[in-house]
Design an enzyme around this catalytic site. Structure first.
Site, PDB file in Angstrom:
ATOM      1  N   ASP A   1     -39.356  -3.080  15.154  1.00  0.00           N
ATOM      2  CA  ASP A   1     -40.650  -3.729  14.966  1.00  0.00           C
ATOM      3  C   ASP A   1     -41.525  -3.072  13.901  1.00  0.00           C
ATOM      4  O   ASP A   1     -42.233  -3.771  13.159  1.00  0.00           O
ATOM      5  CB  ASP A   1     -41.421  -3.783  16.288  1.00  0.00           C
TER       6      ASP A   1
ATOM      7  N   ALA B   1     -36.277  -2.490  32.728  1.00  0.00           N
ATOM      8  CA  ALA B   1     -37.441  -2.952  33.473  1.00  0.00           C
ATOM      9  C   ALA B   1     -38.440  -3.675  32.575  1.00  0.00           C
ATOM     10  O   ALA B   1     -39.070  -4.654  32.991  1.00  0.00           O
ATOM     11  CB  ALA B   1     -38.124  -1.778  34.163  1.00  0.00           C
TER      12      ALA B   1
ATOM     13  N   HIS C   1     -30.719  -4.262  32.793  1.00  0.00           N
ATOM     14  CA  HIS C   1     -31.089  -3.086  33.573  1.00  0.00           C
ATOM     15  C   HIS C   1     -32.374  -2.481  33.008  1.00  0.00           C
ATOM     16  O   HIS C   1     -32.757  -1.371  33.369  1.00  0.00           O
ATOM     17  CB  HIS C   1     -29.961  -2.050  33.543  1.00  0.00           C
TER      18      HIS C   1
ATOM     19  N   PHE D   1     -41.274  -1.983  19.502  1.00  0.00           N
ATOM     20  CA  PHE D   1     -40.131  -1.143  19.817  1.00  0.00           C
ATOM     21  C   PHE D   1     -39.001  -1.538  18.878  1.00  0.00           C
ATOM     22  O   PHE D   1     -39.090  -2.528  18.136  1.00  0.00           O
ATOM     23  CB  PHE D   1     -39.705  -1.314  21.286  1.00  0.00           C
ATOM     24  N   GLY D   2     -37.941  -0.758  18.887  1.00  0.00           N
ATOM     25  CA  GLY D   2     -36.814  -1.078  18.010  1.00  0.00           C
ATOM     26  C   GLY D   2     -37.235  -1.059  16.549  1.00  0.00           C
ATOM     27  O   GLY D   2     -37.885  -0.123  16.066  1.00  0.00           O
TER      28      GLY D   2
ATOM     29  N   LYS E   1     -37.805  -5.442  29.840  1.00  0.00           N
ATOM     30  CA  LYS E   1     -37.310  -6.779  29.509  1.00  0.00           C
ATOM     31  C   LYS E   1     -37.455  -7.715  30.705  1.00  0.00           C
ATOM     32  O   LYS E   1     -37.821  -8.884  30.555  1.00  0.00           O
ATOM     33  CB  LYS E   1     -35.853  -6.711  29.066  1.00  0.00           C
TER      34      LYS E   1
ATOM     35  N   HIS F   1     -38.924 -14.271  17.817  1.00  0.00           N
ATOM     36  CA  HIS F   1     -37.641 -14.942  17.964  1.00  0.00           C
ATOM     37  C   HIS F   1     -37.371 -15.295  19.426  1.00  0.00           C
ATOM     38  O   HIS F   1     -36.814 -16.350  19.724  1.00  0.00           O
ATOM     39  CB  HIS F   1     -36.523 -14.043  17.428  1.00  0.00           C
TER      40      HIS F   1
ATOM     41  N   ASP G   1     -29.423 -11.841  24.007  1.00  0.00           N
ATOM     42  CA  ASP G   1     -28.899 -10.888  23.039  1.00  0.00           C
ATOM     43  C   ASP G   1     -29.679 -11.101  21.761  1.00  0.00           C
ATOM     44  O   ASP G   1     -29.901 -12.253  21.341  1.00  0.00           O
ATOM     45  CB  ASP G   1     -27.397 -11.086  22.804  1.00  0.00           C
TER      46      ASP G   1
END
EC number: 3.6.1.66
Length: 208
Positions: free
Chosen positions: A168, A16, A14, A165-166, A18, A193, A74
């Site tokens: 990073d 956008a 859900h 993001f995350g 990605k 990855h 994932d």
């Protein structure tokens, strides 16, 4: 190895951003990507304890609901000194608890949790870590296949860079001296990855 025989693929997300990233990777192979969100598909509970299990849960749910092949991923970061944590719970570590403010994800808080745990282990702690990505393709009849990618690096503090993001901003890939968040997006996507997993998918699915 079962091959994709369709020009339309559901991307079990859900998000956008990605969808755009995955769609760009698949476009050269004539694949049109539709998001689970745009199709109004529900998000299944990710109850797996591995990246493979969670990717398959999402891919199978989307394939059954849309009655067409679906792709899910994932991914997450694992830290050697923390026994591979946060791993599949990478995003969960960013979720704010009731006493931490408004509901939602705070990635700086998540990065700080990891740093705090590493500091408790002492100044000589092993800071090696890695990002993992599993891509799963599922068909409505229940068939599935998975591809696993990985990139190794070092956990660095404080966070640096604004392009990622995350986690990073604290991940320095092996052989580099800058974080993922300091790399140009095209360079990050080349060595990430997810790129590793996609290369394996492409080799199986689109190479004669």
């Amino acid at each position: 190895m079962r091959k994709l025989d369709t020009s339309r693929l559901v991307i079990a997300t859900h998000n956008a951003g990605k969808l755009k990233e995955i769609g760009a990777l698949l476009a050269p192979y004539g694949i049109t990507c539709l998001s689970a969100g745009a199709l109004g598909l529900p998000e299944p509970a990710e109850t797996g304890t591995t990246f493979v299990e969670n990717a398959l849960i999402k891919a199978h749910a989307a394939a059954r609901a849309a009655q067409m092949p679906a792709l899910a991923d994932d991914s997450g970061m694992s830290v050697a000194a923390l026994g591979g944590r946060p791993g599949v719970y990478t995003a969960d570590w960013a979720e704010r608890q009731w006493f931490e403010g408004e509901p939602g994800r705070d990635w700086y808080m998540a990065m700080g949790k990891v740093e705090g745990m590493l500091c408790q282990l002492g100044p000589e702690v092993d800071r090696s870590c890695w990002f993992s990505c599993v891509l799963a393709i599922a068909w409505p009849d229940g068939d599935s296949v998975t591809y696993e990618g990985r990139v190794d690096g070092t956990y660095r503090w404080p966070p640096r860079g604004t392009m990622g993001f995350g986690y990073d901003p604290v991940f320095v890939p092996k052989g580099r001296d800058v974080t993922f968040a300091e790399l140009a997006p095209e360079e990050k996507h080349r060595i990430s990855h997810r790129a590793d997993a996609f290369a394996k998918l492409v080799k199986d699915q689109f190479t004669a």
